[in-house]
Design a protein around this motif. Sequence first.
Motif: not given
Length: 632
Positions: A421-432, A398-404
Amino acid sequence: MCGIAGFIDFSKKSGKDILQHMTDVMQHRGPNDAGYEVHEHPTATVGLGQRRLSILDLSSGGHQPMHFGQYTIIFNGEIYNFKEIKKDLEKLGYTFQSGSDTEVLLKGYDAWKEQVLDRCIGMFAFVIYDARQDQVVLCRDRAGVKPLYYYWDGQTLLFGSELKALCEHPQFRKEIDVNSLSLFLQYSYIPAPYTIYRQTRKLKPGHLLTVHLNRQELQELAYWNVLDAYHQPLTNLSQHEVIQHTEMLMKSAYNYRMVADVPVGVFLSGGYDSASVAAILQAGSGSRIKTFTIGYKEKQWDESAEAKKIARHLGTDHTEWIVGPSDALEVLQQLPEIYDEPFADNSTVPTTLVSKLASRQVKVALSADGGDELFAGYNKFNQSLRYTRFSKRLQGLLSHTMAMLNPELIPYFNKQYNFASRYEKMKLIWASGQPQYALKYISQYLTESEVNHYLQVTPDKYRTNFDLNGELNEVNDPLNKLLAIDYKTFLVDNNLVKVDRATMSVSIEGREPMLDHRLVEFLAQVPASLKVKDNVNKYILKTIVHKYIPPSLMDRPKRPFIAPLQEWFRDELREQMQYYLAPGRLNKTGLFNAPHVQQLMNRYLLDGKVSHQKLWNILVFQLWYNRWMEKL
């Protein structure tokens, strides 16, 4: 309650006049008495100053600095069980000349050294000069209810209850720490041990800082850590026994906080935390306790009606104040003086106003901070666990897909409130993939990458208690791990700072009954299944409160104790925001990317799809900069 300040100057250039300036700038913390002493040690000049707010032993017997044998102490706070400790000391042959807890602490230190802290129930920051051992010891209470700052440049150590005391010393260099500014923009406060100034630190809660005068060295040591409580095995008590024991500890903690020789009151917001304090104290009192509430003319933010109903049910002597934007504007101008470090929790306004209201009738006010951390009240805990419940592999995908994807180019969603901002936070949350980092990102108003767009310089990354890793491996369950982190971050450096400065600004003492270390240690060993049960947060606390107050008066959606800045910014406070966030004023600092800030403000005023807290953080910094960096 007091303000303390002082120096250890190895160049021996500091004198009593400087000490008096450092101390008296905090007269609001102690309007009743003052003391200043400079001690000449062979290697350094030691200055100890104190402003006193008389709460226990109103006589001159509590004057500070106080002496006993080789020791001299300056003390800020209260030792609530000082009478019990006093009896133990009397059995050892100690005699007493006053009824103050300061004398008990000083002689307890003589008897047991740092181990006296194991006996103390209270809130405190103190400094002890030990002339025989050639050392000065700085100490802060377990929870960090009372503040203590220090500056060290290798030659001069300065310390004080507030940063403004340090600013009065000619050796203090007011240089902004850009890394701390980054943290402030992320969280709206600066996590310990950092401060807005370089070479300046907050003494961490539960820590001692020893200055060895002969070696010109500093040594920091923890005497208590909340993580130690969370590392203990979970209790095997039944649900009934846990609730029973919790209530017993609450009664003891709350009643200890009523110890005073002056009138005492309670801040009552209408929520479960403050209601528990008012209910338990009123039930055990033979007279009506005083309660105080702030309300708003904007009904969607106003809880005063609910607080009034609770007060009426309990039978308290209740006072309320319905405030509006004009009251907020007056407080806004005072915030940089009250919070002499950038601090942008938007409940500073109501907290300052309710303190002002209470000061007309009492000298001590009980708050109820810590309830959400101890009993699992914040929704951010639920979110952190819910967002990371998927497998690590799926979260990574999910994080990888959002980064694209660029969130600004996603139709429909890019028009939603604070979406990027919320999009960036979710990307970081799933990356961690970890709840503890989910809590970190949820707690941020600006992510680290967003901050870089707002600043002209690229800050380095400071490690904070949000980044605990190996220290938490043995914590007993995922929810308690989050509670431990929030205790060491948001509670200490946001909520406790807010209440201490607001109450002290009007010379009243703020007390935190929920942060009694006995209650903290016990609840740390209670499993998550009892803290959140049947999807009910704060299950234990709510069960206890319902013994005193009917659920019909309490059960409603949780509403934060904040000011309606979102509305005020577009109306009465709009002019203030536009003035301080104008390019000319932003460029004065040499820190901000003015066009980016202007773009943020214009978009907010246009459609309101931007978080007002981002603008509030920058506005608060600008107000602080105007007071502390421009007006030299």
